[in-house]
Design a protein around this motif. Structure first.
Motif, PDB file in Angstrom:
ATOM      1  N   GLU A   1      54.075  28.606  33.397  1.00 39.87           N
ATOM      2  CA  GLU A   1      53.378  28.306  32.043  1.00 39.87           C
ATOM      3  C   GLU A   1      52.343  27.560  32.234  1.00 39.87           C
ATOM      4  O   GLU A   1      51.187  27.769  31.481  1.00 39.87           O
ATOM      5  CB  GLU A   1      54.434  27.480  31.149  1.00 39.87           C
ATOM      6  CG  GLU A   1      53.679  27.064  29.899  1.00 39.87           C
ATOM      7  CD  GLU A   1      55.030  26.401  28.961  1.00 39.87           C
ATOM      8  OE1 GLU A   1      54.512  25.351  28.025  1.00 39.87           O
ATOM      9  OE2 GLU A   1      56.173  26.673  29.189  1.00 39.87           O
ATOM     10  N   PHE A   2      52.339  26.597  33.052  1.00 40.61           N
ATOM     11  CA  PHE A   2      51.033  25.880  33.449  1.00 40.61           C
ATOM     12  C   PHE A   2      49.909  26.585  34.057  1.00 40.61           C
ATOM     13  O   PHE A   2      48.781  26.467  33.801  1.00 40.61           O
ATOM     14  CB  PHE A   2      51.365  24.565  34.328  1.00 40.61           C
ATOM     15  CG  PHE A   2      50.148  23.880  34.959  1.00 40.61           C
ATOM     16  CD1 PHE A   2      49.586  23.168  34.264  1.00 40.61           C
ATOM     17  CD2 PHE A   2      49.755  24.208  36.328  1.00 40.61           C
ATOM     18  CE1 PHE A   2      48.330  22.361  34.724  1.00 40.61           C
ATOM     19  CE2 PHE A   2      48.680  23.570  36.736  1.00 40.61           C
ATOM     20  CZ  PHE A   2      48.012  22.341  35.971  1.00 40.61           C
ATOM     21  N   LEU A   3      50.449  27.617  34.937  1.00 41.72           N
ATOM     22  CA  LEU A   3      49.191  28.403  35.745  1.00 41.72           C
ATOM     23  C   LEU A   3      48.457  29.163  34.675  1.00 41.72           C
ATOM     24  O   LEU A   3      47.394  29.690  35.253  1.00 41.72           O
ATOM     25  CB  LEU A   3      50.114  29.119  36.774  1.00 41.72           C
ATOM     26  CG  LEU A   3      49.241  29.870  37.831  1.00 41.72           C
ATOM     27  CD1 LEU A   3      48.394  28.943  38.599  1.00 41.72           C
ATOM     28  CD2 LEU A   3      50.000  30.624  38.762  1.00 41.72           C
ATOM     29  N   ARG A   4      49.068  29.568  33.297  1.00 40.84           N
ATOM     30  CA  ARG A   4      48.378  30.510  32.732  1.00 40.84           C
ATOM     31  C   ARG A   4      47.019  30.137  32.055  1.00 40.84           C
ATOM     32  O   ARG A   4      46.278  30.819  31.711  1.00 40.84           O
ATOM     33  CB  ARG A   4      49.510  30.704  31.337  1.00 40.84           C
ATOM     34  CG  ARG A   4      50.513  31.832  31.969  1.00 40.84           C
ATOM     35  CD  ARG A   4      51.344  32.210  30.644  1.00 40.84           C
ATOM     36  NE  ARG A   4      52.420  32.945  31.354  1.00 40.84           N
ATOM     37  CZ  ARG A   4      53.626  32.197  31.350  1.00 40.84           C
ATOM     38  NH1 ARG A   4      53.975  31.127  30.785  1.00 40.84           N
ATOM     39  NH2 ARG A   4      54.724  32.973  31.610  1.00 40.84           N
ATOM     40  N   ARG A   5      46.914  28.693  32.238  1.00 47.64           N
ATOM     41  CA  ARG A   5      45.541  27.907  31.923  1.00 47.64           C
ATOM     42  C   ARG A   5      44.365  28.607  32.806  1.00 47.64           C
ATOM     43  O   ARG A   5      43.249  28.236  32.220  1.00 47.64           O
ATOM     44  CB  ARG A   5      45.740  26.778  31.762  1.00 47.64           C
ATOM     45  CG  ARG A   5      45.573  25.973  33.049  1.00 47.64           C
ATOM     46  CD  ARG A   5      45.423  24.386  33.028  1.00 47.64           C
ATOM     47  NE  ARG A   5      46.629  23.721  32.253  1.00 47.64           N
ATOM     48  CZ  ARG A   5      46.600  22.559  32.091  1.00 47.64           C
ATOM     49  NH1 ARG A   5      45.668  21.753  32.465  1.00 47.64           N
ATOM     50  NH2 ARG A   5      47.516  21.852  31.507  1.00 47.64           N
ATOM     51  N   TYR A   6      44.659  29.130  33.866  1.00 43.27           N
ATOM     52  CA  TYR A   6      43.544  29.798  34.848  1.00 43.27           C
ATOM     53  C   TYR A   6      43.760  31.035  34.986  1.00 43.27           C
ATOM     54  O   TYR A   6      44.746  31.725  35.002  1.00 43.27           O
ATOM     55  CB  TYR A   6      44.216  28.784  36.116  1.00 43.27           C
ATOM     56  CG  TYR A   6      44.147  27.667  36.366  1.00 43.27           C
ATOM     57  CD1 TYR A   6      42.828  26.701  36.042  1.00 43.27           C
ATOM     58  CD2 TYR A   6      45.303  27.082  36.311  1.00 43.27           C
ATOM     59  CE1 TYR A   6      42.815  25.561  36.116  1.00 43.27           C
ATOM     60  CE2 TYR A   6      45.281  25.417  36.245  1.00 43.27           C
ATOM     61  CZ  TYR A   6      44.127  24.804  36.282  1.00 43.27           C
ATOM     62  OH  TYR A   6      44.218  23.513  36.078  1.00 43.27           O
ATOM     63  N   ALA A   7      42.508  31.721  34.763  1.00 48.04           N
ATOM     64  CA  ALA A   7      42.476  33.236  35.012  1.00 48.04           C
ATOM     65  C   ALA A   7      42.376  33.621  36.458  1.00 48.04           C
ATOM     66  O   ALA A   7      42.126  32.991  37.251  1.00 48.04           O
ATOM     67  CB  ALA A   7      41.142  33.734  34.588  1.00 48.04           C
ATOM     68  N   VAL A   8      43.043  34.906  36.689  1.00 46.42           N
ATOM     69  CA  VAL A   8      43.171  35.139  38.076  1.00 46.42           C
ATOM     70  C   VAL A   8      41.813  36.003  38.219  1.00 46.42           C
ATOM     71  O   VAL A   8      41.511  36.830  37.400  1.00 46.42           O
ATOM     72  CB  VAL A   8      44.191  36.315  38.347  1.00 46.42           C
ATOM     73  CG1 VAL A   8      44.435  36.967  39.526  1.00 46.42           C
ATOM     74  CG2 VAL A   8      45.824  35.670  38.208  1.00 46.42           C
ATOM     75  N   ARG A   9      41.208  35.765  39.196  1.00 42.61           N
ATOM     76  CA  ARG A   9      39.933  36.324  39.838  1.00 42.61           C
ATOM     77  C   ARG A   9      39.936  37.238  40.862  1.00 42.61           C
ATOM     78  O   ARG A   9      40.371  36.869  41.964  1.00 42.61           O
ATOM     79  CB  ARG A   9      38.968  35.412  39.951  1.00 42.61           C
ATOM     80  CG  ARG A   9      38.683  34.416  38.646  1.00 42.61           C
ATOM     81  CD  ARG A   9      37.589  33.232  38.934  1.00 42.61           C
ATOM     82  NE  ARG A   9      37.395  32.184  37.766  1.00 42.61           N
ATOM     83  CZ  ARG A   9      36.427  32.009  37.371  1.00 42.61           C
ATOM     84  NH1 ARG A   9      35.233  32.635  37.480  1.00 42.61           N
ATOM     85  NH2 ARG A   9      36.470  30.916  36.000  1.00 42.61           N
ATOM     86  N   THR A  10      39.533  38.426  40.743  1.00 47.89           N
ATOM     87  CA  THR A  10      39.292  39.414  41.683  1.00 47.89           C
ATOM     88  C   THR A  10      37.903  38.946  42.662  1.00 47.89           C
ATOM     89  O   THR A  10      36.964  39.145  41.893  1.00 47.89           O
ATOM     90  CB  THR A  10      39.436  40.755  41.464  1.00 47.89           C
ATOM     91  OG1 THR A  10      40.796  40.776  40.763  1.00 47.89           O
ATOM     92  CG2 THR A  10      39.724  41.900  42.579  1.00 47.89           C
ATOM     93  N   VAL A  11      37.916  38.816  43.840  1.00 49.68           N
ATOM     94  CA  VAL A  11      36.988  38.289  44.422  1.00 49.68           C
ATOM     95  C   VAL A  11      36.329  39.328  45.835  1.00 49.68           C
ATOM     96  O   VAL A  11      35.990  38.807  46.957  1.00 49.68           O
ATOM     97  CB  VAL A  11      36.743  36.847  45.139  1.00 49.68           C
ATOM     98  CG1 VAL A  11      36.705  35.851  43.787  1.00 49.68           C
ATOM     99  CG2 VAL A  11      38.034  36.517  45.825  1.00 49.68           C
ATOM    100  N   GLY A  12      36.657  40.514  45.430  1.00 47.59           N
ATOM    101  CA  GLY A  12      36.412  41.750  46.531  1.00 47.59           C
ATOM    102  C   GLY A  12      37.389  42.758  46.171  1.00 47.59           C
ATOM    103  O   GLY A  12      37.154  43.130  44.949  1.00 47.59           O
ATOM    104  N   ALA A  13      38.067  43.155  47.273  1.00 46.62           N
ATOM    105  CA  ALA A  13      39.019  44.187  46.990  1.00 46.62           C
ATOM    106  C   ALA A  13      39.873  43.713  46.088  1.00 46.62           C
ATOM    107  O   ALA A  13      40.258  42.573  45.720  1.00 46.62           O
ATOM    108  CB  ALA A  13      39.558  44.567  48.406  1.00 46.62           C
ATOM    109  N   SER A  14      40.642  44.828  45.734  1.00 47.69           N
ATOM    110  CA  SER A  14      41.695  44.362  44.406  1.00 47.69           C
ATOM    111  C   SER A  14      42.791  43.409  44.884  1.00 47.69           C
ATOM    112  O   SER A  14      43.486  42.940  43.996  1.00 47.69           O
ATOM    113  CB  SER A  14      42.315  45.711  44.140  1.00 47.69           C
ATOM    114  OG  SER A  14      43.158  46.320  45.054  1.00 47.69           O
ATOM    115  N   GLU A  15      43.113  43.365  46.433  1.00 46.87           N
ATOM    116  CA  GLU A  15      44.029  42.466  46.593  1.00 46.87           C
ATOM    117  C   GLU A  15      43.514  40.900  46.902  1.00 46.87           C
ATOM    118  O   GLU A  15      44.202  39.985  47.206  1.00 46.87           O
ATOM    119  CB  GLU A  15      44.773  42.690  48.166  1.00 46.87           C
ATOM    120  CG  GLU A  15      44.007  42.897  49.259  1.00 46.87           C
ATOM    121  CD  GLU A  15      43.092  44.015  49.316  1.00 46.87           C
ATOM    122  OE1 GLU A  15      42.543  44.173  50.584  1.00 46.87           O
ATOM    123  OE2 GLU A  15      43.196  45.127  48.649  1.00 46.87           O
TER     124      GLU A  15
END
Length: 136
Positions: free
Chosen positions: A84-98
């Protein structure tokens, strides 16, 4: 086991994250009892936990072991954060999909630490043997 109607079960959803670190950061985490990540340095505006072990391993093995500031060592740490707390941050892809990571502002790291559940685990380490300080 609860046997009354007034009993409530609270389930906290957790997200498993990883963090590649060098020797000094590892020592600071160890000094916290493997409970907290250390404050960022002034030139480090973000804390970057990563979304999977493979990406953390790649950084620890391929970058930290080639970096004097990391002590020529890379550790892969695993920990759990309240989803619930982590949802405030977007996941960013910074290269390959992994290559997925979170960008937590340095000013929010203490609050982030407050939402880490359990201990921070060391799950892998990489080091370069016979490394000369003169080597590139």
């Amino acid at each position: 086991m609860c046997c009354s109607d007034s009993c409530m079960l609270s389930i906290v959803e957790l997200t498993v994250l990883c963090r590649p670190v060098g020797q000094r950061e590892y020592e600071l985490i160890e000094a916290s009892g493997f409970r907290r990540f250390p404050p960022r340095l002034p030139e480090q505006p973000y804390f970057y936990p990563v979304a999977n072990e493979a990406y953390a391993t790649q950084i620890a093995r391929d970058w930290n072991t080639k970096d004097a500031a990391s002590g020529w060592v890379g550790y892969v740490l695993r920990f759990r954060v309240r989803s619930e707390f982590l949802r405030r941050y977007a996941v960013r892809t910074v290269g390959a999909s992994e290559h997925r990571e979170y960008w937590v502002p340095a000013a929010e790291l203490e609050e982030f630490n407050d939402h880490v559940e359990g201990m921070i685990e060391s799950i892998a380490s990489f080091r370069v043997e016979n490394r000369s300080e003169e080597a590139p």
